[in-house]
Design an enzyme around this catalytic site. Sequence first.
Site, PDB file in Angstrom:
ATOM      1  N   GLU A 256       1.030  -1.425  -0.005  1.00 23.50           N
ATOM      2  CA  GLU A 256       0.091  -0.088   0.089  1.00 23.50           C
ATOM      3  C   GLU A 256       0.885   1.299   0.018  1.00 23.50           C
ATOM      4  OE1 GLU A 256      -1.367   3.123   1.418  1.00 23.50           O
ATOM      5  OE2 GLU A 256      -1.699   1.962   3.307  1.00 23.50           O
ATOM      6  N   CYS A 295      -2.555   8.570   4.227  1.00 22.70           N
ATOM      7  CA  CYS A 295      -2.769   8.155   2.765  1.00 22.70           C
ATOM      8  C   CYS A 295      -3.837   8.150   1.996  1.00 22.70           C
ATOM      9  CB  CYS A 295      -1.936   6.582   2.703  1.00 22.70           C
ATOM     10  SG  CYS A 295      -2.851   5.473   3.794  1.00 22.70           S
TER      11      CYS A 295
END
Lengths: 527, 527
Positions: A256, A295
Amino acid sequence: MRQLRGFLNSTWVDGQPSRTKLYNPSTGEAVAEVLEPSSSDLVAGLELARTKGGPELRQMTYAQRAEILTGMAEVNAAHAQELDELAMVNGGKTKAGAQFDVGGGTYTLQHYAELGRGIGDAKYRTDGRWLQLSSRHLQFIGQHVWVPVSGVAIGINADNFPAWSLAQKVARSILAGVSFLCKPATATALVAHRMVELWVEAGILPDGVLQLFMGDFSSHLGNLQEDDVIAFTGSAETGGRIAYHTRRIGYRFSAETDSSNAAALGPDVQDGSPTWQLFIDHAVFATTFLTGQMCTSLRRLLVPREKTQAVVDALVAELSKVVVGNPADPSVTIGPLTTADRLREVQRGLRLLRQEGRVVYEGQGSRSPVGGTPSGNFFWPTVVLVNEGIEALMSQHLEVFGPVIQITAVDPKPSVVSEVSARGGGSLVGAVYSDDVPWVTAVAQGLMGHTGRVYVANSRVDRKAPNPATVLPHLVHGGPGRAGGGEELGGLRGLEAFQRRVALEGDEWLVNAVIGTPRTREAVAAS
Amino acid sequence: MRQLRGFLNSTWVDGQPSRTKLYNPSTGEAVAEVLEPSSSDLVAGLELARTKGGPELRQMTYAQRAEILTGMAEVNAAHAQELDELAMVNGGKTKAGAQFDVGGGTYTLQHYAELGRGIGDAKYRTDGRWLQLSSRHLQFIGQHVWVPVSGVAIGINADNFPAWSLAQKVARSILAGVSFLCKPATATALVAHRMVELWVEAGILPDGVLQLFMGDFSSHLGNLQEDDVIAFTGSAETGGRIAYHTRRIGYRFSAETDSSNAAALGPDVQDGSPTWQLFIDHAVFATTFLTGQMCTSLRRLLVPREKTQAVVDALVAELSKVVVGNPADPSVTIGPLTTADRLREVQRGLRLLRQEGRVVYEGQGSRSPVGGTPSGNFFWPTVVLVNEGIEALMSQHLEVFGPVIQITAVDPKPSVVSEVSARGGGSLVGAVYSDDVPWVTAVAQGLMGHTGRVYVANSRVDRKAPNPATVLPHLVHGGPGRAGGGEELGGLRGLEAFQRRVALEGDEWLVNAVIGTPRTREAVAAS
């Protein structure tokens, strides 16, 4: 100065002081240093995980593994205050930000414990129903079963969510039946280190099930084996370096990484309407919460041209109320950036954005940080109006990881909106705000082509509902392309990174005996 | 000599003759050569797939995509006789082997067409049920949806199943909504090339949905993009080379590679009993069918020491009946190996096996191949008794891809059996034969740790049921470690390699509108 040791092979091990120290980003003071374990201690830890921790977990039922997670969540909850304070001192988080990280981690452990209890007294989780495979032979069936990998899981985390990132990875790994090695980002490792310390002290973990490595792991990747798994969160650059190794040795890698998330405002949305207000709320949250260091923070607002000025005005009205400074002062609403490197990156990113637009709001003005020092990594909320969507290329791809938001005027044709959004190169989340159902449908379908999670909002969405930046354990988290191509969470889907799907085939009675379905289990015990 | 061209950008394109020719492996005669497309033709083809083929497929419903697959299956069925003959001439298959490949491909196309019809009039396939995400806001829900990747799928196939391998990959790719480029193994490309030719002639495929590359693809891997997918079947060595590229660029890679599959016989199984007979049947099939060239052929029989001689005797009794030769002669039951390289590899493998055991049966004796020539790649069924399981290391890892089977005496303790099996380093399939339920359970659970599919057989399994070598479209196919770590088939699971799981989140009504649930679709149309 506090020294943080690794926990390997059931021991807190000594090591070489790491070059990177841990700082308080509000004051620039060093708060701890890391003692990097030796390669031989790491190898001994991996061996313990493979020969003892893993096999022991695999013998447990899901309910038994869930009990471990419940214990871990209880330890976290009992020490929430202490962990929050570490996150504030070492991460520059406000109290609310620290609770979001630490409390979010505890919630995720509880969530997976509940899923495990739901599966109950079973060692294997089936996938789909049994299938009859032979028309001539009715007892000949197939059944898919999820089976844990036989290796170790290595969780490598970024510096922005030390508690939550560790919690969500270890929860999935243990529930899946795979022993876990935690590798926190050194810069903010205080919280994660303390969590592991508390879990070890509580004596709730079988030997070799949870271990901790501190410092730089990159020279140790060659010690992994093909049945190991790396679950990585961090920059696309570091991810790429690890990926090279994973393919050479063959172990599994789930990543990720970066993401430049976009939110699109519908042409139907009137200034001041509930949908408008939701859009502004979410944009302000993205810019301010955790100093824009999520994020999943929205980075790019795609707005019909005639609405851009009103959006700027509404954002500035909110952003001018923030108080930047040392979170030790309770009046502060935005803390510093996590590290000096992150501050330099944000400054560099803003210089790049200026090449394709202009700054319409710089929060600092003549203000100085409350309770901080000149060495603190402070940055004020900033709004950039970049060029029209069809012209802005670089800025749409750039992820400025801090309190900076960009507004792009776009032609609100769904195809244009989704094309401009796609310039992010693959995103973790995209959001759409409108009450025009056909418009939402077209834009959302476009975003789904290059986004991991799509948030659709209209006037019926309550302002207290989760916002697009929130990563819920129920939903998958990850995205294609530069977002890493991985998948985390999503309830039991989140176990798949640590398991393999095995097809069992043969006589119905035998297949059920192997899986241990209750009926068969009793009969076998009685036989 | 017949020249095989690629089909790219809606054209049969010229190219350079490839170095590798296509032979009849029974006679050594060359039967065709390949014209390798230029890089610019390939790039034009990939562009057409990305800009036209993919988008067109993505606009279709599953039912519409299923209709394409039905058309392809009908074309295959109508030309089964011709395709079988090509497989016999170019692949050395017997008629039964050719039907297994060609007919198996047709069946797999039909299977996926049926699955697509089952999903029906929908563009999106949901994953799991909707979840309520906010207790304060009942309409705020989450729903996971499978979405096709936006790139191209490249199917790279091995030489043993030219028809089935192409069919199962193209079926999954098209049903998933992803345009497909076929890259057959050059040595046996005649069947796959003809299948594509027939499909193109039938006019059932929209432009850019199916293309064909002939020859060596390795120098073209750099033309792929991060939203592309490679579905690879072949050697672990070639897979590793491709994997290096995939990680550099970031596209997805799913591999099915080598496998040294083991079958374990229970200590309870009496010579001549139904379970014994099943075990012998499957071992004979593994050694003879398709000349032992199936990635799922059983290679290693793990047998309690006191039963090894009886197993050898039973195998030899069957293997001595085979007729090796040119499948053009209907009396032949075993054709040649596919290529001269494969023959050399089998000879080399047998030399290695002799280092850890002894050959107890060599089928050839003084016999010569029926209807073949000295240039044919013939090899006779061979049985090797290798050292006891705890001593044999190399032989347990070796995959001899031909009509060679090894027998290993093992202590029938479940832990020993599964440890010896695990020396294969990750397998596609493992099998267990016994009526002792606790023994089967323990051994099967052990095999599940390093095997993709586990076949459990007792006296209730009919000899007409599928055998362990058969890859059914219902069940996942793939395995960990050296087997490649990929996953194919398994019904709709087989679409996952070509799709991403997206989380949709927000107002219930909007989420349903985006997915196009029937109720919402009607209401939107009426609004």
